[in-house]
Design a protein around this motif. Structure first.
Motif, PDB file in Angstrom:
ATOM      1  N   TRP A 146       5.006  32.801 -42.129  1.00  0.00           N
ATOM      2  CA  TRP A 146       5.208  33.929 -41.218  1.00  0.00           C
ATOM      3  C   TRP A 146       3.984  34.839 -41.204  1.00  0.00           C
ATOM      4  CZ3 TRP A 146       5.386  39.233 -42.072  1.00  0.00           C
ATOM      5  CH2 TRP A 146       5.777  40.001 -40.963  1.00  0.00           C
ATOM      6  N   GLU A 149       1.179  33.193 -39.265  1.00  0.00           N
ATOM      7  CA  GLU A 149       1.391  33.143 -37.816  1.00  0.00           C
ATOM      8  C   GLU A 149       1.177  34.496 -37.140  1.00  0.00           C
ATOM      9  OE1 GLU A 149       4.348  29.896 -36.172  1.00  0.00           O
ATOM     10  OE2 GLU A 149       5.363  31.204 -37.614  1.00  0.00           O
ATOM     11  N   THR A 150       1.398  35.558 -37.867  1.00  0.00           N
ATOM     12  CA  THR A 150       1.354  36.893 -37.269  1.00  0.00           C
ATOM     13  C   THR A 150       0.057  37.638 -37.534  1.00  0.00           C
ATOM     14  OG1 THR A 150       2.512  37.808 -39.209  1.00  0.00           O
ATOM     15  CG2 THR A 150       3.856  37.134 -37.322  1.00  0.00           C
ATOM     16  N   ARG A 151      -0.825  37.071 -38.371  1.00  0.00           N
ATOM     17  CA  ARG A 151      -2.074  37.730 -38.721  1.00  0.00           C
ATOM     18  C   ARG A 151      -3.190  36.691 -38.793  1.00  0.00           C
ATOM     19  NH1 ARG A 151       0.347  41.140 -43.895  1.00  0.00           N
ATOM     20  NH2 ARG A 151       1.816  42.409 -42.691  1.00  0.00           N
TER      21      ARG A 151
END
Length: 222
Positions: A146, A149-151
């Motif tokens: 997670w 995927e977000t950074r």
């Protein structure tokens, strides 16, 4: 030459090795069998733990967290703690997560039982601990995925100590074949990026007597 006292598969030793190499600081490795409690080593580090860094001027710095903070302050040209206050908080939070929560819930239950117990002659692995480690690793891989995927990097826009703290834990487990990289593709992709960095080469060349890593261990493309 600065010396790093270490154990080859210790994730905390590996974290410091990655930071030293990323900062392009030359060092020599010295394996320290901490269970032997050598008096000369205890004089330098009364805690009797690894890693411990001895600088060229004789300064002895114990504990991976203390060592990494010292290296960031002493050699700031390659920053690994973030550039803003918020980024530094997040780097420290995630580094504490991997050094603490991940290690106690996963690495200690797998690497500790399967490798360290044998190394120091403390009997066979505990099946309950192994089951806990395998169950917990799925949750942690999902969390890393997670973040990935977000950074751009785990703690934000820049490569940081948090990435090396996580990669050190995973590399130790990967060496003993305890990571199923099919469980989380974003985690695998992030780890491939980290282990492709020049600072990772020495770790990928490590070999421990009695344990051969899986074929993909040193493969930058898995």
């Amino acid at each position: 030459m600065r010396i790093l006292h270490h154990i080859p598969l210790s994730p905390f030793s590996r974290k410091v090795r990655l930071v030293l190499s990323e900062k392009r600081l030359p060092f020599e490795l010295k394996v320290e069998k901490v269970w032997e409690r050598r008096p000369d080593y205890l004089d330098l580090n009364p805690a009797g733990t690894v890693p411990m860094l001895v600088e060229e001027n004789g300064l002895s710095i114990p504990d991976s967290g203390v060592i990494c903070e010292y290296l960031e302050e002493a050699y700031p040209d390659t920053p690994l703690m973030g550039r803003t206050l918020a980024e530094r908080v997040e780097v420290r939070r995630l580094t504490a997560w991997f050094d603490g929560k991940f290690y106690h819930e996963v690495t200690r239950n797998l690497l500790g039982e399967k490798y360290m117990k044998r190394l120091i002659g403390r009997g066979n692995p505990d099946a309950t601990a192994l089951r806990a480690g395998y169950a917990n690793i799925r949750y942690h891989l999902d969390y890393i995925g997670w973040l990935a995927e977000t950074r751009k990097w785990l703690a934000g826009p820049s490569l940081s100590l948090a990435d090396f703290a996580a990669a050190a834990q995973l590399s130790s487990l990967d060496y003993i074949g305890d990571l199923d990289w099919t469980l989380n593709a974003p985690t695998k992709d992030w780890y491939a990026r980290v282990k492709s960095r020049p600072c990772f080469r020495a770790l990928l060349n490590d070999r421990v007597t009695g344990i051969n890593p899986p074929d993909h261990y040193g493969d930058l493309d898995f």
